[in-house]
Design a protein around this motif. Structure first.
Motif, PDB file in Angstrom:
ATOM      1  N   TYR A  81       0.798  -1.236   0.000  1.00  0.00           N
ATOM      2  CA  TYR A  81       0.000   0.000   0.000  1.00  0.00           C
ATOM      3  C   TYR A  81       0.831   1.286   0.000  1.00  0.00           C
ATOM      4  O   TYR A  81       0.469   2.241  -0.691  1.00  0.00           O
TER       5      TYR A  81
ATOM      6  N   LEU B 117      -2.795   9.290   3.060  1.00  0.00           N
ATOM      7  CA  LEU B 117      -2.690   9.044   4.498  1.00  0.00           C
ATOM      8  C   LEU B 117      -3.887   8.248   5.005  1.00  0.00           C
ATOM      9  O   LEU B 117      -3.746   7.352   5.842  1.00  0.00           O
ATOM     10  N   ALA B 118      -5.074   8.567   4.480  1.00  0.00           N
ATOM     11  CA  ALA B 118      -6.282   7.871   4.915  1.00  0.00           C
ATOM     12  C   ALA B 118      -6.251   6.397   4.515  1.00  0.00           C
ATOM     13  O   ALA B 118      -6.667   5.521   5.280  1.00  0.00           O
TER      14      ALA B 118
ATOM     15  N   LEU C 199      -3.544   4.506   4.013  1.00  0.00           N
ATOM     16  CA  LEU C 199      -2.568   3.810   4.847  1.00  0.00           C
ATOM     17  C   LEU C 199      -3.139   3.540   6.239  1.00  0.00           C
ATOM     18  O   LEU C 199      -2.949   2.458   6.805  1.00  0.00           O
ATOM     19  N   SER C 200      -3.853   4.516   6.777  1.00  0.00           N
ATOM     20  CA  SER C 200      -4.487   4.328   8.084  1.00  0.00           C
ATOM     21  C   SER C 200      -5.582   3.275   8.013  1.00  0.00           C
ATOM     22  O   SER C 200      -5.721   2.437   8.914  1.00  0.00           O
ATOM     23  N   MET C 201      -6.351   3.292   6.936  1.00  0.00           N
ATOM     24  CA  MET C 201      -7.466   2.370   6.800  1.00  0.00           C
ATOM     25  C   MET C 201      -6.978   0.933   6.650  1.00  0.00           C
ATOM     26  O   MET C 201      -7.595  -0.004   7.180  1.00  0.00           O
ATOM     27  N   SER C 202      -5.876   0.730   5.929  1.00  0.00           N
ATOM     28  CA  SER C 202      -5.361  -0.622   5.754  1.00  0.00           C
ATOM     29  C   SER C 202      -4.950  -1.229   7.095  1.00  0.00           C
ATOM     30  O   SER C 202      -4.997  -2.446   7.280  1.00  0.00           O
ATOM     31  N   TRP C 203      -4.556  -0.363   8.047  1.00  0.00           N
ATOM     32  CA  TRP C 203      -4.272  -0.840   9.405  1.00  0.00           C
ATOM     33  C   TRP C 203      -5.564  -1.043  10.189  1.00  0.00           C
ATOM     34  O   TRP C 203      -5.743  -2.054  10.878  1.00  0.00           O
ATOM     35  N   ALA C 204      -6.487  -0.082  10.076  1.00  0.00           N
ATOM     36  CA  ALA C 204      -7.706  -0.115  10.880  1.00  0.00           C
ATOM     37  C   ALA C 204      -8.587  -1.318  10.565  1.00  0.00           C
ATOM     38  O   ALA C 204      -9.250  -1.858  11.447  1.00  0.00           O
TER      39      ALA C 204
END
Length: 207
Positions: free
Chosen positions: A105, A120-121, A123-128
């Motif tokens: 990603y 940024l969103a 990358l954050s979403m792939s973690w969340a």
């Protein structure tokens, strides 16, 4: 109702079942670890295709994505079929696909050059998404794989995007993929948290 390609795991297992006897003598942990070079190569192919305009690498990425799906399923099948399941194997089975995503990603975000907020969103979403699925595990709630943007769904969507990008090179399709990960990811997180809380409440009531 459960949604997401994860629900298609049983037909996929039947499809690749002929590979299991060929891997009888293999340690399933090595099959899990084989995901790492495959995932790294897929990320590199996407970079070459999107950043450097070498469209042939899109086809390589599709093949590597399918190989990643096969390996990610085969390790568990071999472990179960030949009684080779271990705690270390279970951990590797979960960690290696996440590391593959961790390689993929950021490459897509850097190569596609989306608006900063979107990158940024995503990358954050792939973690969340992964976190939302496993947040109930310490309390004994099963890991949740429901949602339209789970790990398998995102991988399949990336492969489809590679194919469409190969056919329509002038259209910035990877940016649309990133928007889909963001929107679909929000829905996936909400569904997983809702399911986790439902099971937790039922457990607390002794249902």
């Amino acid at each position: 109702m459960d949604i997401g390609l994860y629900q298609a795991k049983h037909p996929f297992r039947k499809l690749i079942g002929w590979l299991v006897p060929l891997c009888k003598t293999l340690n399933p942990n090595w099959i899990s670890l084989a995901l790492l070079p495959v995932g790294g190569l897929m990320a590199w192919c996407c970079w070459q295709a999107v950043q450097n305009g070498q469209s042939l690498f899109l086809l390589y990425a599709i093949f590597l994505g399918f190989l990643r799906m096969v390996l990610a399923t085969l390790d568990g099948m071999v472990a179960t079929t030949y009684s080779k399941s271990t705690c270390v194997g279970d951990i590797l089975n979960r960690i290696t696909p996440e590391v593959c995503d961790l390689m993929l990603y950021p490459v897509l975000v850097l190569a596609a050059k989306p608006p900063e907020f979107l990158g940024l969103a995503v990358l954050s979403m792939s973690w969340a998404i992964g976190f939302a699925g496993s947040v109930g595990a310490p309390s004994g709630v099963p890991v949740q794989s429901v949602g339209p943007c789970g790990q398998t769904d995102r991988l399949a969507a990336t492969m489809i995007t590679c194919g469409l990008q190969f056919l329509f090179p002038a259209v910035p399709l990877f940016k649309f993929l990133l928007y889909w990960i963001l929107i679909g990811g929000l829905l996936t997180v909400m569904l997983r948290v809702k399911r986790t809380l439902k099971i937790a409440r039922e457990t607390d009531r002794g249902v």
